[in-house]
Design an enzyme around this catalytic site. Sequence first.
Site, short mmCIF file in Angstrom:
data_model
loop_
_atom_site.label_atom_id
_atom_site.label_comp_id
_atom_site.label_asym_id
_atom_site.label_seq_id
_atom_site.Cartn_x
_atom_site.Cartn_y
_atom_site.Cartn_z
CE LYS A 1 -1.41 -5.64 3.47
NZ LYS A 1 -2.75 -5.53 2.87
CG HIS B 1 2.04 -3.08 0.89
ND1 HIS B 1 0.90 -2.59 0.30
CD2 HIS B 1 2.06 -4.41 0.61
CE1 HIS B 1 0.27 -3.59 -0.32
NE2 HIS B 1 0.96 -4.68 -0.15
CG ASP C 1 -4.93 -7.61 4.27
OD1 ASP C 1 -4.16 -7.48 5.24
OD2 ASP C 1 -4.58 -7.37 3.08
CE1 TYR D 1 -3.03 -4.67 -2.04
CE2 TYR D 1 -4.69 -5.17 -0.40
CZ TYR D 1 -3.44 -5.36 -0.92
OH TYR D 1 -2.59 -6.27 -0.33
#
Length: 279
Positions: free
Chosen positions: A78, A111, A48, A53
């Site tokens: 996401k 998200h 994931d 990120y």
Amino acid sequence: MTSAISPTLALHDGREIPQLGFGVYKTPPAQTAEAVSVALAAGYRHIDTATLYANEQGVGEAVRASGLDRDEVFVTTKVWNADQGYDATLAAFAESERLLGLGVVDLYLIHWPQPARGLFVDTYRALETLKGEGRVRSIGVSNFEPEHLEALREAGLETPVLNQVELHPRLQQEQVRAYGERHGILTEAWAPLGRGSVLDDPVLAGIAAEHGISPAQAVLRWHLQQGRIAIPKSVTPERIRDNIDVFGFVLDEVQMAAIDALDAGESGRTGKVPGEFND
């Protein structure tokens, strides 16, 4: 420990998702490929990530270098808040697609709902377009509360396959889980260990001692036995391996109830409140 493969859960679109995944939130980009490689070697088959990120490239590198067939690894990413809206989401996905370098993405999520901005319905329409084009296999949401999910339903959009939310013994999200159960939406737990905040609880310590396991393993087993997906994260190889070593024991009804009783409601939340987070 020998490598373990997680059981899968059925998504309502006919696909399956490994129940125990590996998260890379706050994993430094330079360490991501190594951490994901350790996870894949330990038996994880669900990774994931997210635009936020900034480590999608490392995820893709590790999956390609693993020697596993592409279809053996379930990859989620996401769309971030700044990219919401129909056209912006399509452009954002194209960049995620490039960075991952894996071809089709298994699951694409919104998200956060960002309700005050009023864009998540149009954003979800973009997810439907990507699925229709075959670039995404399944679509879902993250951090959505029942009213946000209702807005998608009322707009006549495809039901999300899952809703990824903060969920751990101190924040058990009963209303979100109940809505999902009524509509066939799986619940996936981010921060399944409460960002470590639950691991010093004496109840969990006692259950762990009874099984000769760690409190983290007890909590992850609790998630699995409740029928949801969990995505623990770590960059420490030993912890990565320990977190998937949860298939050799079963919590009994008394132990499950004891963990259930740790729910503190909203006071247990460690992250943002979805209905109020619009930055």
